[in-house]
Write a protein that holds these residues in place. Structure first.
Motif, short mmCIF file in Angstrom:
data_model
loop_
_atom_site.label_atom_id
_atom_site.label_comp_id
_atom_site.label_asym_id
_atom_site.label_seq_id
_atom_site.Cartn_x
_atom_site.Cartn_y
_atom_site.Cartn_z
N UNK A 51 0.84 -1.20 0.00
CA UNK A 51 0.00 0.00 0.00
C UNK A 51 0.88 1.26 0.00
N UNK A 52 1.98 1.25 0.78
CA UNK A 52 2.90 2.39 0.81
C UNK A 52 3.52 2.63 -0.57
N UNK A 53 3.81 1.55 -1.27
CA UNK A 53 4.48 1.66 -2.57
C UNK A 53 3.58 2.22 -3.66
N UNK A 62 3.82 -5.11 -14.05
CA UNK A 62 3.87 -6.18 -15.04
C UNK A 62 4.52 -7.41 -14.43
N UNK A 63 4.24 -8.55 -15.03
CA UNK A 63 4.91 -9.79 -14.64
C UNK A 63 6.33 -9.71 -15.21
N UNK A 64 7.36 -9.95 -14.38
CA UNK A 64 8.74 -9.83 -14.89
C UNK A 64 9.02 -10.77 -16.07
N UNK A 78 9.03 -4.98 -1.16
CA UNK A 78 8.11 -4.53 -0.12
C UNK A 78 7.72 -5.71 0.77
N UNK A 79 7.00 -5.42 1.85
CA UNK A 79 6.48 -6.46 2.73
C UNK A 79 5.05 -6.77 2.33
N UNK A 80 4.75 -8.06 2.11
CA UNK A 80 3.37 -8.42 1.76
C UNK A 80 2.50 -8.47 3.02
N UNK A 81 1.28 -8.93 2.87
CA UNK A 81 0.33 -8.95 4.00
C UNK A 81 0.79 -9.84 5.14
N UNK A 87 8.35 -8.81 -4.33
CA UNK A 87 8.81 -7.86 -5.34
C UNK A 87 7.69 -7.46 -6.27
N UNK A 88 7.77 -6.23 -6.75
CA UNK A 88 6.85 -5.67 -7.71
C UNK A 88 7.69 -5.14 -8.86
#
Length: 189
Positions: A51-53, A62-64, A78-81, A87-88
């Motif tokens: 959410x911060x990102x 996109x999918x890498x 980032x940290x997931x739930x 990674x995004x």
């Protein structure tokens, strides 16, 4: 005597021109590096959440594995739930600061249905392919370049999943951890 003075003057002038020409190459390279590489913004002590990102990332998520040759991209951690690192990846225009640019894509040569050969074997095969395509894309041999080779490789889950992903994407990035501006194709840096 006049002829000696003229020869001396011509020699001094030639040396001055040569010295000016030699010095210009280094400043040109420094100027080029300043235009190509930029410092990333400071990383926070704690990883942001997804959410911060959302307010801070640039580009299209996109999918890498879907990045095409020539595409510039950013990767955000980032940290997931569950508070686990994730990674995004976003595709972004090359004139915006970015982490890397895809320069080659290969499909692993193992026959369809072959078992996953292991991370080390996949990486070794990918590195050979990426190394061979580095100089034709960048315009300079890898060993003399300011750029590093990176790869997006399939995991065991990707390899053995229903999509049978065997794709390996080669990308260039700064070995100093800087962001890149512009395309790296034929940059000779």
């Amino acid at each position: 005597m006049l002829a000696l003075r003229r020869i001396g003057l011509c020699l001094a002038l030639a040396l001055a021109i040569a010295a000016a020409g030699c010095g210009g190459g280094e400043s040109e390279k420094s100027r080029l590096e300043e235009e190509v590489f930029v410092e990333p913004t400071a990383e926070p002590d704690l990883l942001p959440t997804e959410e911060d990102l959302r307010d801070r990332f640039e580009g299209t998520v996109t999918d890498p594995y879907d990045l095409l040759v020539g595409t510039c991209f950013n990767q955000y951690t980032y940290l997931d739930r569950n508070d686990l690192p994730a990674q995004l990846t976003t595709a972004i225009g090359c004139m915006r600061p970015h982490n890397g640019q895809v320069y080659a894509v290969f499909i692993h040569d193992a026959p369809l249905g072959a078992p996953y050969p292991g991370e080390e074997a996949v990486n070794r095969w990918g590195q050979e392919q990426c190394y061979e395509q580095f100089e034709p894309f960048v315009g300079l041999v890898y060993e003399k370049s300011e750029l590093q080779i990176g790869m997006i490789t399939p995991s065991r889950t990707d390899w053995e999943g229903e999509d049978n992903r065997r794709r390996i994407s080669c990308f260039v990035h700064s070995y100093r951890g800087l962001l890149i501006i512009g395309t790296m194709e034929d940059i000779g840096l």
